[in-house]
Design a protein around this motif. Structure first.
Motif, mmCIF file in Angstrom:
data_model
loop_
_atom_site.group_PDB
_atom_site.id
_atom_site.type_symbol
_atom_site.label_atom_id
_atom_site.label_comp_id
_atom_site.label_asym_id
_atom_site.label_seq_id
_atom_site.Cartn_x
_atom_site.Cartn_y
_atom_site.Cartn_z
ATOM 1 N N SER A 168 1.381 10.370 12.069
ATOM 2 C CA SER A 168 2.454 9.727 12.824
ATOM 3 C C SER A 168 3.501 9.094 11.930
ATOM 4 C CB SER A 168 1.855 8.654 13.743
ATOM 5 O OG SER A 168 1.198 7.648 12.961
ATOM 6 N N HIS A 177 3.063 6.084 10.520
ATOM 7 C CA HIS A 177 2.768 4.660 10.413
ATOM 8 C C HIS A 177 1.817 4.410 9.239
ATOM 9 C CE1 HIS A 177 4.722 4.721 14.202
ATOM 10 N NE2 HIS A 177 3.665 5.114 14.921
ATOM 11 N N TYR A 182 -1.400 1.954 7.975
ATOM 12 C CA TYR A 182 -2.439 1.012 8.351
ATOM 13 C C TYR A 182 -3.194 0.604 7.086
ATOM 14 C CZ TYR A 182 -1.547 2.839 13.027
ATOM 15 O OH TYR A 182 -0.943 3.223 14.204
ATOM 16 N N VAL A 184 -0.397 -3.426 9.950
ATOM 17 C CA VAL A 184 0.215 -2.163 10.311
ATOM 18 C C VAL A 184 1.698 -2.253 10.010
ATOM 19 C CG1 VAL A 184 0.517 -2.899 12.713
ATOM 20 C CG2 VAL A 184 0.578 -0.466 12.160
ATOM 21 N N CYS A 185 2.265 -1.138 9.521
ATOM 22 C CA CYS A 185 3.712 -1.046 9.277
ATOM 23 C C CYS A 185 4.200 0.208 9.987
ATOM 24 C CB CYS A 185 3.991 -0.974 7.775
ATOM 25 S SG CYS A 185 5.746 -0.975 7.364
ATOM 26 N N TRP A 186 5.127 0.015 10.945
ATOM 27 C CA TRP A 186 5.575 1.139 11.744
ATOM 28 C C TRP A 186 6.392 2.123 10.921
ATOM 29 C CZ3 TRP A 186 2.219 0.677 15.085
ATOM 30 C CH2 TRP A 186 1.963 -0.494 15.786
ATOM 31 N N LYS A 187 6.483 3.354 11.415
ATOM 32 C CA LYS A 187 7.097 4.460 10.677
ATOM 33 C C LYS A 187 8.516 4.137 10.209
ATOM 34 C CE LYS A 187 8.490 9.299 11.293
ATOM 35 N NZ LYS A 187 8.491 10.450 12.224
#
Length: 484
Positions: A51, A53, A55, A68-71
């Protein structure tokens, strides 16, 4: 005990929450209390699913915090999370109701001090070195006088002016500038794209393909130069088919692109000096060589002339050599005319004596007699000649057939023999490959070398301070425990 006593448990009339209500309340409390936080910790497990992202875990000696760091934000991080790196993460806390846990949404990562950056740099350096990206045998020689030079740097800094000024002083060459950002999160992808872009230019295209690339930047802190330590830049430099000079920072600054480049320059000005020779020095050298060649040719001609003069004196005068022959020619010329007149008179007298006996009728009769004799002889010889000719033709056809049959048999035998030898050679080559040490290395084995000798025992290995372990894709230098 009274049978009619109220047995309703305490708190039985309290409000009943749904699971979603509890999760939402906890989420509001956590996000309200920790709207924006900075957390220091060591990165643990790192996961990068398809995806896009990120983790990972932030941990210390007593606790673990999921992160978590989003895309969209992951591509803008100044440093990439690596396991074991101590960082300061900036973001916000929230909950994940699906697993009943809390986590941190990371918006920015920064190394926790210079030590953390250096530790990450050493780990990355060791990993890339193990792949052979820094091996000396991979480095290409620089062209002596490149036709076009490509420069990857900022178009507005003093670096490009220093390079252009130095090239103009030494030996002016056409320069292609690929403008890039030399600091920050955009630095690494832009520099890597520039190196690959120069390599992708076709030969003879509308934009000339450089014969040499210079990647340059002025000095700065390790954080300022960090973009040139990124793996994408190192791999682009190592894969470059065009020779590459790295001129990043000052002489004391060392980045990973310096190790992957074909040459490292201490400063951008020094890179320009490596790129081209001094034009006036070349002119003086060519002039000196021309003068030396002229002097050598003149000296050779003078030596040849002197040698010719010496030989001429030993030969003597041409007139003296020709005088006896000339005298003999004069003597024979004086004798020739009387001799010709006497010979002509003798021949004429002999002819006159014979001419009286020659009449046309005698010659005609003799010719007819000889012609009849020849016809008779030809009539007797013709049948024998025809038979001999037919027999010779039959023998020639038979021999031709025999030769063709023999040639066919030899060609078939030679073909079978060559096929047999080819099959044996292929079988031997397959055996050689399967038994060779290179095939053994590909199956996961390794060879330990001490200099030019193979080490087969632990005791022998401990007797050497430095060893090399050969894998299928190259050798890795190591040191023994005693040497450390």
């Amino acid at each position: 005990m009274d049978l009619f006593e109220d047995e309703t448990p305490v708190g039985a009339n309290a409000h009943e929450y749904t699971v979603s209500e509890i999760s939402g309340a906890v989420k509001r409390v956590i996000e309200g209390e920790f709207g924006r936080v900075r957390v220091r910790g060591e990165i643990g497990r790192v996961a990068r699913p398809g995806s896009g992202h990120l983790y990972f875990d932030l941990k210390d000696e007593r606790a673990v915090l999921a992160a978590v760091c989003w895309k969209g934000q992951a591509g803008r991080l100044s440093i990439k999370p690596e396991e074991g790196l101590e960082v300061i993460a900036t973001g916000r806390l929230t909950t994940f109701p699906g697993q009943s846990k809390y986590q941190m949404i990371v918006e920015e990562l920064a190394a926790a001090g210079l030590g953390a950056l250096m530790a990450m740099l050493e780990r990355r350096k060791a990993a890339l070195a193990a792949e052979g990206l820094f091996a000396p045998e991979r480095k290409k020689p620089l062209p002596y006088l490149p036709r076009v030079i490509g420069v990857v740097t900022s178009p507005t800094g003093a670096v490009i002016r220093d390079i252009l000024h130095r090239l103009r002083d030494r030996f002016p060459r056409p320069v292609l500038i690929w403008p890039v950002t030399v600091q920050g999160e955009r630095c690494a992808p832009e520099v890597a794209a520039a190196i690959r872009g120069f390599n992708a230019l076709p030969e003879g295209g509308p934009i000339p393909r450089p014969d040499l690339i210079i990647v340059a930047r002025g000095g700065g802190s390790i954080e300022d130069l960090w973009g040139f330590n990124e793996e994408i830049v190192v791999r682009a430099a190592a894969e470059s088919r065009i020779p590459l000079i790295s001129a990043v920072g000052h002489e004391t600054d060392t980045t990973l692109i310096d190790l992957a480049a074909d040459r490292r320059a201490p400063t951008p000005t020094a890179a320009a000096e490596m790129a081209v020779p001094v034009r006036m020095d070349l002119i003086r050298t060519v002039s000196d060589h021309g003068s030396r060649m002229s002097r050598a040719m003149i000296r050779r001609i003078e030596q040849g002339g002197q040698r010719l003069s010496d030989l001429a004196r030993a030969l003597g005068s041409p007139q003296a050599l020709l005088a006896p022959a000339s005298q003999r020619l004069d003597l024979w010329s004086d004798r020739l005319a009387p001799a010709l007149r006497g010979a002509t008179a003798n021949r004429r007298a002999s002819f006159n004596a014979v001419a009286g006996r020659l009449r046309p009728s005698v010659l005609t009769g003799r010719l007819g007699q000889e012609r009849r004799h020849l016809d008779t002889l030809a009539a007797r010889l013709r049948p024998a000649f025809d038979r001999s000719l037919r027999e010779a033709q039959k023998e020639s056809a038979r021999r031709r057939n025999d030769l063709q049959s023999l040639a066919d048999r030899m060609d078939s035998a030679m073909t079978r023999r060559l096929q047999t030898l080819s099959d044996r050679l292929a079988a031997l080559d397959r055996t050689r490959q399967s038994l060779g040490h290179a095939e053994t290395l590909r199956r996961g084995f390794a060879i330990v070398w001490a200099g030019e000798h193979v080490v087969t025992t632990r005791a022998t290995a401990m007797g050497h301070a430095e060893l090399q372990i050969e894998f299928a894709d190259g050798r890795l230098p190591v040191r023994t425990a005693d040497a450390q």
